[in-house]
Enzyme design. Structure first.
Site, PDB file in Angstrom:
ATOM      1  N   LYS A   1       0.833  -1.204   0.000  1.00 26.97           N
ATOM      2  CA  LYS A   1       0.000   0.000   0.000  1.00 26.97           C
ATOM      3  C   LYS A   1       0.870   1.258   0.000  1.00 26.97           C
TER       4      LYS A   1
ATOM      5  N   GLY B   1      10.075 -20.983  16.674  1.00 22.52           N
ATOM      6  CA  GLY B   1       9.462 -21.841  17.689  1.00 22.52           C
ATOM      7  C   GLY B   1       9.174 -23.213  17.107  1.00 22.52           C
TER       8      GLY B   1
ATOM      9  N   GLY C   1      -4.050 -12.189 -10.293  1.00 18.52           N
ATOM     10  CA  GLY C   1      -4.794 -12.167  -9.028  1.00 18.52           C
ATOM     11  C   GLY C   1      -4.527 -10.854  -8.324  1.00 18.52           C
TER      12      GLY C   1
ATOM     13  N   GLU D   1      -2.451 -14.786 -17.374  1.00 18.13           N
ATOM     14  CA  GLU D   1      -3.346 -15.485 -16.441  1.00 18.13           C
ATOM     15  C   GLU D   1      -3.858 -16.780 -17.076  1.00 18.13           C
TER      16      GLU D   1
ATOM     17  N   SER E   1       3.060 -14.465  -9.224  1.00 17.15           N
ATOM     18  CA  SER E   1       2.042 -14.282  -8.168  1.00 17.15           C
ATOM     19  C   SER E   1       0.885 -15.213  -8.485  1.00 17.15           C
TER      20      SER E   1
ATOM     21  N   GLY F   1      -0.562 -17.353  -6.211  1.00 17.22           N
ATOM     22  CA  GLY F   1      -1.157 -17.829  -4.969  1.00 17.22           C
ATOM     23  C   GLY F   1      -0.094 -18.118  -3.925  1.00 17.22           C
ATOM     24  N   ARG F   2      -0.542 -18.437  -2.733  1.00 22.26           N
ATOM     25  CA  ARG F   2       0.373 -18.659  -1.614  1.00 22.26           C
ATOM     26  C   ARG F   2       0.101 -20.021  -0.977  1.00 22.26           C
TER      27      ARG F   2
ATOM     28  N   ALA G   1      -5.425 -10.454   5.981  1.00 19.63           N
ATOM     29  CA  ALA G   1      -4.956 -10.045   7.296  1.00 19.63           C
ATOM     30  C   ALA G   1      -6.111  -9.904   8.285  1.00 19.63           C
TER      31      ALA G   1
ATOM     32  N   HIS H   1     -23.384  14.975   2.456  1.00 20.72           N
ATOM     33  CA  HIS H   1     -23.233  15.459   1.076  1.00 20.72           C
ATOM     34  C   HIS H   1     -22.150  16.548   1.028  1.00 20.72           C
TER      35      HIS H   1
HETATM   36  P1  FAD Z   1       1.837 -14.021   8.430  1.00 21.47           P
HETATM   37  O1  FAD Z   1       1.538 -12.604   8.298  1.00 21.47           O
HETATM   38  O2  FAD Z   1       2.462 -14.728   7.282  1.00 21.47           O
HETATM   39  O3  FAD Z   1       2.797 -14.147   9.707  1.00 21.47           O
HETATM   40  C1  FAD Z   1       3.361 -15.359  10.091  1.00 21.47           C
HETATM   41  C2  FAD Z   1       4.565 -15.068  10.958  1.00 21.47           C
HETATM   42  O4  FAD Z   1       4.979 -16.280  11.566  1.00 21.47           O
HETATM   43  C3  FAD Z   1       5.780 -14.550  10.170  1.00 21.47           C
HETATM   44  O5  FAD Z   1       6.335 -13.437  10.833  1.00 21.47           O
HETATM   45  C4  FAD Z   1       6.763 -15.714  10.201  1.00 21.47           C
HETATM   46  O6  FAD Z   1       8.116 -15.305  10.208  1.00 21.47           O
HETATM   47  C5  FAD Z   1       6.405 -16.341  11.530  1.00 21.47           C
HETATM   48  N1  FAD Z   1       6.769 -17.758  11.663  1.00 21.47           N
HETATM   49  C6  FAD Z   1       6.508 -18.778  10.807  1.00 21.47           C
HETATM   50  N2  FAD Z   1       6.945 -19.954  11.336  1.00 21.47           N
HETATM   51  C7  FAD Z   1       7.501 -19.644  12.523  1.00 21.47           C
HETATM   52  C8  FAD Z   1       8.110 -20.417  13.539  1.00 21.47           C
HETATM   53  N3  FAD Z   1       8.201 -21.744  13.453  1.00 21.47           N
HETATM   54  N4  FAD Z   1       8.575 -19.773  14.637  1.00 21.47           N
HETATM   55  C9  FAD Z   1       8.471 -18.415  14.764  1.00 21.47           C
HETATM   56  N5  FAD Z   1       7.893 -17.646  13.832  1.00 21.47           N
HETATM   57  C10 FAD Z   1       7.409 -18.256  12.735  1.00 21.47           C
HETATM   58  N6  FAD Z   1      -4.205  -9.050   3.185  1.00 21.47           N
HETATM   59  C11 FAD Z   1      -5.118  -8.085   3.418  1.00 21.47           C
HETATM   60  O7  FAD Z   1      -6.069  -8.313   4.170  1.00 21.47           O
HETATM   61  N7  FAD Z   1      -5.008  -6.860   2.830  1.00 21.47           N
HETATM   62  C12 FAD Z   1      -3.998  -6.556   1.993  1.00 21.47           C
HETATM   63  O8  FAD Z   1      -3.927  -5.435   1.490  1.00 21.47           O
HETATM   64  C13 FAD Z   1      -3.027  -7.545   1.733  1.00 21.47           C
HETATM   65  N8  FAD Z   1      -2.002  -7.281   0.900  1.00 21.47           N
HETATM   66  C14 FAD Z   1      -1.061  -8.246   0.678  1.00 21.47           C
HETATM   67  C15 FAD Z   1      -0.041  -7.961  -0.216  1.00 21.47           C
HETATM   68  C16 FAD Z   1       0.919  -8.916  -0.489  1.00 21.47           C
HETATM   69  C17 FAD Z   1       2.019  -8.594  -1.442  1.00 21.47           C
HETATM   70  C18 FAD Z   1       0.852 -10.173   0.171  1.00 21.47           C
HETATM   71  C19 FAD Z   1       1.899 -11.220  -0.064  1.00 21.47           C
HETATM   72  C20 FAD Z   1      -0.169 -10.470   1.052  1.00 21.47           C
HETATM   73  C21 FAD Z   1      -1.147  -9.509   1.306  1.00 21.47           C
HETATM   74  N9  FAD Z   1      -2.225  -9.761   2.159  1.00 21.47           N
HETATM   75  C22 FAD Z   1      -3.161  -8.805   2.369  1.00 21.47           C
HETATM   76  C23 FAD Z   1      -2.361 -11.051   2.849  1.00 21.47           C
HETATM   77  C24 FAD Z   1      -1.858 -10.935   4.304  1.00 21.47           C
HETATM   78  O9  FAD Z   1      -0.513 -10.504   4.281  1.00 21.47           O
HETATM   79  C25 FAD Z   1      -1.962 -12.282   4.997  1.00 21.47           C
HETATM   80  O10 FAD Z   1      -3.279 -12.778   4.890  1.00 21.47           O
HETATM   81  C26 FAD Z   1      -1.616 -12.149   6.472  1.00 21.47           C
HETATM   82  O11 FAD Z   1      -0.298 -11.673   6.633  1.00 21.47           O
HETATM   83  C27 FAD Z   1      -1.747 -13.496   7.192  1.00 21.47           C
HETATM   84  O12 FAD Z   1      -1.438 -13.322   8.540  1.00 21.47           O
HETATM   85  P2  FAD Z   1      -0.878 -14.515   9.420  1.00 21.47           P
HETATM   86  O13 FAD Z   1      -0.732 -13.960  10.796  1.00 21.47           O
HETATM   87  O14 FAD Z   1      -1.710 -15.715   9.240  1.00 21.47           O
HETATM   88  O15 FAD Z   1       0.549 -14.881   8.819  1.00 21.47           O
HETATM   89  P1  NAI Z   2      -4.374 -15.058  -6.185  1.00 21.81           P
HETATM   90  O1  NAI Z   2      -4.964 -16.344  -5.789  1.00 21.81           O
HETATM   91  O2  NAI Z   2      -5.087 -13.807  -5.864  1.00 21.81           O
HETATM   92  O3  NAI Z   2      -4.120 -15.043  -7.761  1.00 21.81           O
HETATM   93  C1  NAI Z   2      -3.320 -16.003  -8.384  1.00 21.81           C
HETATM   94  C2  NAI Z   2      -3.671 -16.026  -9.852  1.00 21.81           C
HETATM   95  O4  NAI Z   2      -2.687 -16.780 -10.525  1.00 21.81           O
HETATM   96  C3  NAI Z   2      -5.018 -16.688 -10.119  1.00 21.81           C
HETATM   97  O5  NAI Z   2      -5.800 -15.849 -10.930  1.00 21.81           O
HETATM   98  C4  NAI Z   2      -4.631 -17.981 -10.812  1.00 21.81           C
HETATM   99  O6  NAI Z   2      -5.595 -18.430 -11.735  1.00 21.81           O
HETATM  100  C5  NAI Z   2      -3.336 -17.601 -11.480  1.00 21.81           C
HETATM  101  N1  NAI Z   2      -2.454 -18.729 -11.787  1.00 21.81           N
HETATM  102  C6  NAI Z   2      -2.185 -19.808 -11.020  1.00 21.81           C
HETATM  103  N2  NAI Z   2      -1.306 -20.622 -11.655  1.00 21.81           N
HETATM  104  C7  NAI Z   2      -1.009 -20.025 -12.835  1.00 21.81           C
HETATM  105  C8  NAI Z   2      -0.161 -20.373 -13.928  1.00 21.81           C
HETATM  106  N3  NAI Z   2       0.554 -21.489 -13.919  1.00 21.81           N
HETATM  107  N4  NAI Z   2      -0.106 -19.539 -14.989  1.00 21.81           N
HETATM  108  C9  NAI Z   2      -0.835 -18.392 -15.010  1.00 21.81           C
HETATM  109  N5  NAI Z   2      -1.658 -18.027 -14.004  1.00 21.81           N
HETATM  110  C10 NAI Z   2      -1.744 -18.827 -12.926  1.00 21.81           C
HETATM  111  O7  NAI Z   2      -2.905 -15.074  -5.550  1.00 21.81           O
HETATM  112  P2  NAI Z   2      -1.812 -13.925  -5.394  1.00 21.81           P
HETATM  113  O8  NAI Z   2      -2.102 -12.776  -6.278  1.00 21.81           O
HETATM  114  O9  NAI Z   2      -0.519 -14.622  -5.474  1.00 21.81           O
HETATM  115  O10 NAI Z   2      -2.054 -13.459  -3.911  1.00 21.81           O
HETATM  116  C11 NAI Z   2      -2.058 -14.416  -2.858  1.00 21.81           C
HETATM  117  C12 NAI Z   2      -3.029 -14.040  -1.818  1.00 21.81           C
HETATM  118  O11 NAI Z   2      -2.527 -12.972  -1.027  1.00 21.81           O
HETATM  119  C13 NAI Z   2      -4.363 -13.511  -2.336  1.00 21.81           C
HETATM  120  O12 NAI Z   2      -5.225 -14.533  -2.734  1.00 21.81           O
HETATM  121  C14 NAI Z   2      -4.876 -12.800  -1.137  1.00 21.81           C
HETATM  122  O13 NAI Z   2      -5.444 -13.726  -0.258  1.00 21.81           O
HETATM  123  C15 NAI Z   2      -3.623 -12.211  -0.536  1.00 21.81           C
HETATM  124  N6  NAI Z   2      -3.478 -10.817  -0.960  1.00 21.81           N
HETATM  125  C16 NAI Z   2      -4.445  -9.927  -0.602  1.00 21.81           C
HETATM  126  C17 NAI Z   2      -4.379  -8.618  -1.001  1.00 21.81           C
HETATM  127  C18 NAI Z   2      -5.479  -7.702  -0.627  1.00 21.81           C
HETATM  128  O14 NAI Z   2      -6.283  -8.052   0.225  1.00 21.81           O
HETATM  129  N7  NAI Z   2      -5.570  -6.515  -1.235  1.00 21.81           N
HETATM  130  C19 NAI Z   2      -3.258  -8.112  -1.787  1.00 21.81           C
HETATM  131  C20 NAI Z   2      -2.324  -9.147  -2.154  1.00 21.81           C
HETATM  132  C21 NAI Z   2      -2.426 -10.431  -1.725  1.00 21.81           C
END
Ligand code: FAD
Ligand code: NAI
Length: 475
Positions: A58, A122, A192, A213, A279, A281-282, A330, A454
């Site tokens: 952001k 941990g 995505g 995609e 990107s 998925g995760r 998050a 408004h």
């Molecule tokens: P995480 O945030 O992944 O935290 C897990 C923590 O556990 C990490 O610090 C890791 O180091 C630690 N950990 C792991 N294993 C161990 C261990 N064994 N011992 C100690 N520590 C450990 N979501 C939104 O809602 N809005 C957004 O705008 C948004 N934007 C995103 C943008 C990007 C580029 C990405 C990648 C994700 C985004 N997300 C967004 C998704 C969001 O980041 C995740 O859903 C969220 O962080 C998940 O929270 P969590 O606490 O489950 O795990």
């Molecule tokens: P995503 O699931 O949003 O999108 C992945 C895209 O990749 C899908 O459209 C899928 O069809 C495509 N794909 C998969 N395999 C492929 C291939 N082999 N070739 C071409 N396309 C392929 O996952 P993304 O963007 O990696 O983000 C992961 C997650 O992180 C999101 O689903 C979301 O939960 C979280 N996130 C949330 C944000 C927010 O809330 N604003 C911002 C960024 C991430």
């Protein structure tokens, strides 16, 4: 001698650190362990969200939007700016300082709530009489015991088979947030949330961005009216998006990456880029947890198996956030963290999966909550739809951003709001009203009868609610 806690939380992302705070508020003794390191090897709590996710993305979206505005939109306001230049080092530096403020904020909250923080990894070592034995290794080394354990270890970026992230040319979200000079040509695999947000950042900064995609529909999970509008706008902005493609074998050379693919029409294509964001998925992260030492059950995709209350198969072991089923967001992780802490504290925690909002922070922003039109059609539920375009909203005109619309779907008989879908300015903020209404099982008429200030963008919510009953006042 191990230190005993009522609750040990593993992971200090939004799921973990919020669970720790809520448990401490309820009078429980709490430890939180997190392994994330900042550039100096120090602690950086906040997880993916704070370090390489929500917050830095952001920050970059904001900076790049300013750049886009000054280059392309200030002149409309009579503001003439000459000699605009981009300092990527400063832009990334600002982003890093925003991240650090959040890291420091969480460390402060741990102190404020008397949570013992361990910087390290941990791992489960076994079961003892008073709970679960956990070993911490890293900056701190310790053996501790938690009567309850909350696993909040999050997720990591999924790699394409045979194409590991090197974070120089082949980038995960981490590398995508740290490109030190704007690439001339940037490829993105996966249209995505990350692909569109990070693709937008680097396009605004001047890169030629192509997004590939696999699925034929663009943003298949969204209301398709919103998805179609988004495709039109993003394409016009200059994002080259191709859906329905099939990747061939990607070759990483010294200076460029060659991405062969078959396009939707079946023709063989080749994209050559300087950098490639993958990107797609995760995946849940449980590495280092030694889950098998204690027999923690994972599913075939690596998620920790939990029930509706976030209980794992082990007594008093809970799991929340990205490491369990459900949307990887998050705020979903935070809600689960609070609910689990409250259950441990003897209360009745609750997460309503039907009212979790989604936001894509592109320009225009996209947000939604509840069911979309294709889902309602498939379920056979009778519904009414009402839309209102920002073009007819006075505040949007004053802002100079009239793209998109608000769409409200309500039950045909009871008028209960079933879904709200927004594409347009500040959609991320507007969706909160829809979530509130849906939490209270409110009707479209309820929104329509609420007095909205408004001129505000929120009047579009009211007008869309009026449109459900075919009685908009301004359109
Ligand atoms: P995480 O945030 O992944 O935290 C897990 C923590 O556990 C990490 O610090 C890791 O180091 C630690 N950990 C792991 N294993 C161990 C261990 N064994 N011992 C100690 N520590 C450990 N979501 C939104 O809602 N809005 C957004 O705008 C948004 N934007 C995103 C943008 C990007 C580029 C990405 C990648 C994700 C985004 N997300 C967004 C998704 C969001 O980041 C995740 O859903 C969220 O962080 C998940 O929270 P969590 O606490 O489950 O795990
Ligand atoms: P995503 O699931 O949003 O999108 C992945 C895209 O990749 C899908 O459209 C899928 O069809 C495509 N794909 C998969 N395999 C492929 C291939 N082999 N070739 C071409 N396309 C392929 O996952 P993304 O963007 O990696 O983000 C992961 C997650 O992180 C999101 O689903 C979301 O939960 C979280 N996130 C949330 C944000 C927010 O809330 N604003 C911002 C960024 C991430």
């Amino acid at each position: 001698m191990s230190t005993q806690f009522d609750v040990v939380v593993i992971g200090a992302g939004p799921g973990g650190y919020i669970a720790a705070i809520r448990a401490a508020q309820l009078g429980l003794s709490v430890a939180c362990i997190d392994a994330w390191q900042n550039g100096q090897g120090g602690p950086a709590p906040g997880g993916t969200c704070t370090n390489v996710g929500c917050i830095p993305s952001k920050a970059l979206l904001q900076s790049s939007e300013h750049y886009d505005q000054v280059n392309h939109h200030f002149a409309e306001h009579g503001i003439e700016v000459k000699g605009v230049s981009l300092n990527v080092e400063q832009l990334l530096g600002r982003k890093n300082s925003v991240v650090k403020q959040n890291n420091d904020g969480i460390l402060y909250l741990f102190k404020k709530n008397k949570i013992t923080f361990f910087h390290g990894k941990g791992a489960f070592t076994g079961k003892v009489e008073s709970g679960w034995a956990i070993n911490v290794t890293g900056t701190t080394t310790a053996d501790i015991v938690g009567k309850h354990v909350v696993i909040a270890t999050g997720s990591s970026a999924r790699e394409l088979p045979g194409l590991p992230f090197d974070e120089q040319q082949v980038l995960s979200n981490d590398g995508a947030l740290n490109i030190s000079a704007v690439p001339k040509k940037l490829g993105v695999i996966g249209a995505g949330v990350i692909g569109l947000e990070m693709g937008s950042v680097w396009r605004r900064l001047g890169a030629e961005v192509t997004v590939l995609e696999a699925i034929p529909e663009f943003l298949a999970a969204l209301d398709q009216q919103v998805a179609k509008e988004a495709f039109k706008i993003f394409t016009k902005q200059g994002l080259a998006i191709q859906t329905g493609i099939k990747l061939g074998e990607i070759k990483v050379g010294a200076k460029s990456i060659v991405v062969p693919y078959t396009d939707a029409a079946g023709a063989e294509q080749k994209l050559v880029v300087d950098k490639l964001i993958v990107s797609i998925g995760r995946v849940p992260y449980t590495g280092g947890l030694q889950a098998d030492t204690v027999g923690l059950q994972l599913d075939a995709r690596g998620f920790v198996v939990v029930d509706g209350d976030c209980k794992t198969n082990l007594p008093n072991v809970w799991a929340v956030g990205d490491v369990v089923r459900g949307p990887m967001l998050a705020h979903k992780a935070e809600e689960e963290g609070v609910a689990v802490a409250e259950r441990i504290g003897g209360q009745h925690g609750h997460v309503n999966f039907n009212t979790i909002p989604w936001v894509i922070y592109t320009s225009p922003e996209i947000s939604w909550v509840g069911q979309n039109e294709q889902e309602l059609k498939a379920s056979g539920r009778a519904y009414k739809a009402g839309s209102f375009p920002f073009l007819a909203n006075g505040r949007a005109r004053a802002l100079g951003d009239t793209t998109g619309f608000v769409k409200i779907l309500a039950d045909a008989v009871t008028d209960e709001v079933l879904g709200v879908h927004i594409i347009g300015p500040m959609a991320s903020e507007l969706i909160a009203e829809a979530v509130t209404i849906m939490e209270f099982k409110g009707a479209a008429e309820d929104i329509a009868r609420i007095c909205h200030a408004h001129p505000t963008l929120s009047e579009s919510m009211k007008e869309a609610a009026l449109a459900v009953d075919k009685r908009t006042l301004n359109f």
